[in-house]
Design a protein around this motif. Structure first.
Motif, PDB file in Angstrom:
ATOM      1  N   LYS A  22       0.835  -1.208   0.000  1.00  0.00           N
ATOM      2  CA  LYS A  22       0.000   0.000   0.000  1.00  0.00           C
ATOM      3  C   LYS A  22       0.868   1.256   0.000  1.00  0.00           C
ATOM      4  O   LYS A  22       0.604   2.208  -0.749  1.00  0.00           O
TER       5      LYS A  22
ATOM      6  N   CYS B 257      -5.644  -0.454   6.944  1.00  0.00           N
ATOM      7  CA  CYS B 257      -6.246   0.787   6.431  1.00  0.00           C
ATOM      8  C   CYS B 257      -7.080   1.477   7.504  1.00  0.00           C
ATOM      9  O   CYS B 257      -8.163   2.010   7.222  1.00  0.00           O
TER      10      CYS B 257
ATOM     11  N   ILE C 257      -9.323   0.140  -2.303  1.00  0.00           N
ATOM     12  CA  ILE C 257      -8.957  -1.276  -2.188  1.00  0.00           C
ATOM     13  C   ILE C 257     -10.198  -2.131  -2.394  1.00  0.00           C
ATOM     14  O   ILE C 257     -11.260  -1.862  -1.816  1.00  0.00           O
TER      15      ILE C 257
END
Length: 236
Positions: free
Chosen positions: A109, A140, A117
């Motif tokens: 990432k 995340c 995503i």
């Protein structure tokens, strides 16, 4: 919603070779060809060795090499820009520290810097799919510096629909993408690249079943062919 993906960087995080096709191959083919997205795929697991009683990489060495070559053929069928494959143990992600999986996703990432995503539905029967979803959500966390503003999950035929009927974690889509017959054929062609994963009808991963699945969601929303998704988070 689809227009909001135009020109975006999309990271696809999956557990096994072929998962990058099964749930979203037709949609990604459409987005690459029509919406100018930039894509990167992470395949976390090797996808083969669970077919033995114990994990034996030497026993499966030849098949693992073929599997890696199949990944590239599938990438070309969809139009994915890049794919990185890792070697977490097939159907044994629960034997690996979640943090180890999170660290891989964070590394990819931070290198790719995606806006969006796509990953597995967290309620799948397959333990690797569950752990992949958990790792994505962990990697995340919605802090001020997080670049990923949207997380979308997909179903994976032969994993999502086999969840027990009494389980509360069923896949409930809220985002539907109309795809063309050409998009769907690209998905099926990519799936057929996987020598060890393709199946005959009525298996959910057969070409006929993938068409039926697209028709099933199409019928649900008044279209011919559709892939279905769940928007888990979207920050605007």
């Amino acid at each position: 919603m689809l227009e909001s993906l135009r020109n975006k960087k999309i990271l696809i995080v999956v557990a096994h070779p072929d998962d990058e096709l099964l749930g979203l191959g037709a949609t990604m083919n459409k987005l690459v060809n029509e919406y100018n997205v930039k894509t990167h795929v992470i395949i976390l697991g090797e996808g083969i060795t669970s077919r033995s009683d114990s994990r034996d990489l030497i026993k499966w060495e030849e098949q693992l090499l073929t599997h890696k070559m199949n990944i590239d053929n599938a990438r070309k069928a969809i139009g994915y820009h890049s794919v990185k494959a890792y070697d977490f143990p097939d159907n044994r992600f629960d034997s690996v520290a979640l943090l180890d999986i999170v660290k891989v996703i964070e590394k990819e990432k931070n290198s790719f810097i995606p806006d969006i995503i796509f990953t597995h539905h967290g309620g799948d029967l397959n333990i690797d799919h569950q752990r992949t979803f958990e790792a994505v959500m962990t990697a995340c966390r919605p802090m001020s510096h997080e670049t990923v503003k949207t997380i979308i999950t997909f179903e994976t035929p032969s994993g999502t629909e086999w969840r027990a009927n009494t389980d509360p974690r069923h896949f409930l889509p809220n985002f539907f993408v109309k795809v063309s017959s050409d998009n769907l054929e690209a998905k099926i062609k990519g799936m057929e690249s996987y020598e060890f994963e393709s199946r005959t009808f009525p298996h959910p991963r057969s070409p006929e079943a993938l068409r039926i699945q697209a028709q099933r969601w199409g019928i649900a929303v008044g279209m011919s062919y559709v892939e279905a998704f769940n928007i888990v988070r979207s920050i605007n």
